[in-house]
Design a protein around this motif. Sequence first.
Motif, mmCIF file in Angstrom:
data_model
loop_
_atom_site.group_PDB
_atom_site.id
_atom_site.type_symbol
_atom_site.label_atom_id
_atom_site.label_comp_id
_atom_site.label_asym_id
_atom_site.label_seq_id
_atom_site.Cartn_x
_atom_site.Cartn_y
_atom_site.Cartn_z
ATOM 1 N N LEU A 47 2.714 11.166 -3.313
ATOM 2 C CA LEU A 47 2.122 9.983 -2.671
ATOM 3 C C LEU A 47 0.757 9.674 -3.274
ATOM 4 N N PRO A 51 2.780 6.195 -4.922
ATOM 5 C CA PRO A 51 3.613 6.026 -3.713
ATOM 6 C C PRO A 51 5.019 5.505 -4.005
ATOM 7 N N THR A 52 5.217 4.947 -5.208
ATOM 8 C CA THR A 52 6.545 4.434 -5.558
ATOM 9 C C THR A 52 7.345 5.454 -6.371
ATOM 10 N N LEU A 56 10.411 9.905 -3.844
ATOM 11 C CA LEU A 56 10.027 9.632 -2.453
ATOM 12 C C LEU A 56 10.912 8.563 -1.804
ATOM 13 N N SER A 58 10.335 5.502 -1.365
ATOM 14 C CA SER A 58 9.498 4.797 -0.385
ATOM 15 C C SER A 58 10.009 3.382 -0.145
ATOM 16 N N HIS A 59 10.096 3.006 1.108
ATOM 17 C CA HIS A 59 10.482 1.635 1.453
ATOM 18 C C HIS A 59 9.869 1.251 2.789
ATOM 19 N N TRP A 73 5.388 2.318 5.740
ATOM 20 C CA TRP A 73 6.377 2.751 4.736
ATOM 21 C C TRP A 73 6.976 4.089 5.131
ATOM 22 N N GLN A 74 8.170 4.296 4.663
ATOM 23 C CA GLN A 74 8.854 5.568 4.894
ATOM 24 C C GLN A 74 9.168 6.213 3.555
ATOM 25 N N SER A 75 8.907 7.499 3.444
ATOM 26 C CA SER A 75 9.266 8.243 2.226
ATOM 27 C C SER A 75 10.055 9.476 2.623
ATOM 28 N N ARG A 86 11.462 12.734 7.002
ATOM 29 C CA ARG A 86 10.918 11.450 6.558
ATOM 30 C C ARG A 86 9.459 11.352 6.959
ATOM 31 N N ARG A 134 10.777 -2.092 -1.294
ATOM 32 C CA ARG A 134 9.964 -1.012 -1.834
ATOM 33 C C ARG A 134 8.523 -1.484 -1.982
#
Lengths: 144, 86
Positions: A47, A51-52, A56, A58-59, A73-75, A86, A134
């Motif tokens: 992260l 973060p992308t 992860l 991430s969305h 966001w959730q990863s 999560r 994302r």
Amino acid sequence: MAKFTVEMGLPEMESLWNELLSKFENGTLAGDERLLLKKLRKAILFLAENPTHPGLTSHEIKPLSDRYGQKVWQSYLENRTPAAGRLFWTYGPRKGVITIIGLEPHPESGKSRGYDRLRLSKMRAGEGSGIGERPERGSRGKGK
Amino acid sequence: MPSTATLKEYDAHIDAKKRVTIRGVSHGFFRVVHRKDGSILLKPRALVDAPISGRTLRGMDAAIKNLRAGKHSKPVDLKKLAAMKA
């Protein structure tokens, strides 16, 4: 070099994190706590870096963004395995900072198995996937 | 064109392992309905995120409230974290 500073939401995430760290230092981590710390450590480092990061996944979680009036966001703690854990996070409170506000399943929740199941929507074709977008690369705060 | 319009029609057969191959599908998950007359209906489904427990949600409510009040933790020591062997 890390692009973002990572902070913990108060009070739950901070107390969980401090508890894990102190148990690690004392060598009193239980097996599942050790595994959780290992996954959290890896996710936090990803992260902070990006973060992308694909690991992860991430969305954005739109219902949570609507609830709090800011993007949440959730990863995943484990690659492509939402049941493994999560993380929920948001940008802020300052530029270049990510704050982790939640962890699911909660380590102290006895009902965690109830969330392991795969859930499918009742959507028909063409109504969207139900999965959030994302985050954009460096969408808030370009870091230091 | 109505959403139930036929796009393709072809004959399929059960293979040695009792499977049927569906050609050119756009979805990964289906609800399968077996009818009395032998017909089988596949209804597309999409994956949704697992639900969030009440406990986690309450924790997040508090975290956001504190964040807005300017209360936040110390930054995670990333150097220490990187050096840690969990």
